[in-house]
Enzyme design. Structure first.
Site, short mmCIF file in Angstrom:
data_model
loop_
_atom_site.label_atom_id
_atom_site.label_comp_id
_atom_site.label_asym_id
_atom_site.label_seq_id
_atom_site.Cartn_x
_atom_site.Cartn_y
_atom_site.Cartn_z
N TYR A 118 43.08 42.38 14.92
CA TYR A 118 42.55 41.17 14.30
C TYR A 118 42.68 41.21 12.77
O TYR A 118 42.24 40.27 12.11
CB TYR A 118 41.08 41.00 14.68
CG TYR A 118 40.86 40.37 16.03
CD1 TYR A 118 41.50 40.87 17.15
CD2 TYR A 118 40.01 39.29 16.20
CE1 TYR A 118 41.29 40.33 18.39
CE2 TYR A 118 39.80 38.73 17.44
CZ TYR A 118 40.44 39.26 18.53
OH TYR A 118 40.23 38.71 19.77
N LYS B 200 40.97 53.49 24.02
CA LYS B 200 42.17 53.76 24.82
C LYS B 200 42.91 54.95 24.19
O LYS B 200 44.13 54.93 24.01
CB LYS B 200 43.06 52.51 24.89
CG LYS B 200 44.18 52.58 25.93
CD LYS B 200 43.68 52.53 27.36
CE LYS B 200 44.85 52.49 28.34
NZ LYS B 200 44.40 52.56 29.75
N ASP C 188 39.60 50.39 30.24
CA ASP C 188 39.76 49.82 31.58
C ASP C 188 38.70 50.38 32.53
O ASP C 188 38.15 49.63 33.36
CB ASP C 188 41.18 50.05 32.11
CG ASP C 188 41.76 51.41 31.76
OD1 ASP C 188 41.15 52.13 30.95
OD2 ASP C 188 42.82 51.75 32.29
N ASP D 174 36.01 42.25 21.54
CA ASP D 174 36.09 40.82 21.83
C ASP D 174 36.17 40.58 23.33
O ASP D 174 35.44 39.75 23.89
CB ASP D 174 37.32 40.24 21.12
CG ASP D 174 37.34 38.72 21.14
OD1 ASP D 174 36.33 38.11 21.53
OD2 ASP D 174 38.37 38.15 20.77
#
Length: 360
Positions: A124, A191, A224, A248
């Site tokens: 972002y 991640k 995940d 987000d």
């Protein structure tokens, strides 16, 4: 004592839900001096931008603002008023509580968790290059020099900066919140198994900060796996801290656990400024029809009252919202549908605000 607050109604349903919110706040008896400023699609013609300088000046002077949703074009046009505000004032902490409410229509009834999303870095940050640009060619050269696998020549590129300072600030904010609000665990979401440089830095920093706060339990989860765990058993989470993009996405997932974005408040907080907002969009399809659910905006105002030191009034607002929803009589169409399977007898935006005020 009067509190100065900048009010940015926004566009779409923004003016309706901020009007409802303002009336609820005023009914608490807290003295607010509202400084209304316009931003969004409606001011483009006059100012040539959806975020005029006068809005930035007002927020900088006052230091506290609450806003309605502002439409963000998809794919083209102005990047985002929300992102621009966060970056202009270094509002590094996006805080989004997700708490079960009566009549929220969710299959869960005991969700109580808080998202801390880093708000200024990651994808972002807005560092993007179009296919065929000289910057993409230069990046391709750097990749080749590094001996890494090349990317396709027709690629667009977004750069994902994650800094140690930015990571430390958001993780420290999450731990401070946990300590101050009686929370027991912070979970870092990442991640790092794949993005070992960027997410790896975030995770290492989170672990370092966690070691400085031994009274709060800490764990980490790959994003995940965290999403799967939230759907399976949201009660196993307490405070989550995430880089910008995952934050987000996961905060919207968590809003889905408590009835949707219409129930989800939010705050963007920096060292010297705070902007409060509902987490949902501007819903132009129902704008001006007195149909929107203002719960998220009203609960965002409760967060603002906490920030201003008006904690008693903030608790009264939250209690009044819960009482109105639990009563189930004067509720908006989305809540009526969740309660009865039909929108028959649903109340409008302003009638719902009246019911909340009556419960204060």
């Amino acid at each position: 004592m009067a509190h100065d607050v900048v009010l940015i109604p926004g566009d779409g349903i923004g003016p309706e839900i901020t009007s409802a919110m303002r009336r609820v706040v005023e009914a608490t008896g807290v003295d607010i001096a509202w400084h209304e400023e316009q931003a969004g699609a409606g001011v483009m013609e006059e100012y040539g931008t959806p975020l005029p300088q006068r809005v930035l000046d007002a927020v900088a002077e006052v230091g506290v603002a609450i806003k309605g949703p502002i439409t963000t074009p998809i794919g083209t046009g102005f990047r985002s008023v929300n992102v621009a505000l966060r970056q202009a004032f270094n509002l590094y902490a996006c805080v989004r509580p997700c708490v079960s409410l009566p009549g929220d229509g969710s299959r869960y009834h005991d969700v109580d968790l808080v998202i801390f999303r880093e708000n200024t870095e990651d994808l972002y940050a807005g560092i993007e290059f179009d296919p065929g640009s000289p910057e993409v060619a230069a990046l391709a050269g750097l990749v080749d020099q590094a001996g890494l696998r090349p990317f396709r020549a027709d690629s667009a590129i977004s750069i994902k900066p994650i800094s140690e300072a930015g990571s430390r600030a958001i993780v420290e904010a999450a731990f401070a919140y946990a300590e101050n609000c009686g929370r027991h665990k912070v979970t870092a979401v990442h991640k790092a198994n794949i993005m070992k440089a960027t997410d790896g830095l975030f995770l290492r920093t989170a672990r370092e900060v966690a070691s400085e706060h031994p009274s709060i339990a800490f764990d980490d989860k790959i994003v995940d796996a965290a999403c799967m765990g939230l759907v399976q058993d949201p009660t196993s989470f307490d405070v989550l801290v995430l880089p910008n993009l995952y934050g987000d996405i996961v905060s919207d997932l968590c809003a889905g656990l408590v009835g949707g974005l219409g129930m989800a408040p939010g705050a963007n907080i920096g060292a010297s400024c705070a902007i409060f907002e509902a987490t949902h969009g501007s819903a132009p399809d129902i704008a001006g029809k007195d149909l929107a659910n203002p719960t998220a905006e009203i609960l965002s105002a409760a967060m603002m009252l906490d920030h201003l030191g008006e904690t008693e009034a903030a608790e009264r607002v939250r209690a009044a919202v819960r009482a109105t929803l639990a009563e189930g009589i004067t509720v908006t169409a989305d809540v009526r549908r969740a309660l009865t399977g039909s929108t028959e007898g649903a109340a409008g935006t302003q009638a719902y605000a009246d019911a909340v005020i009556a419960h204060l």
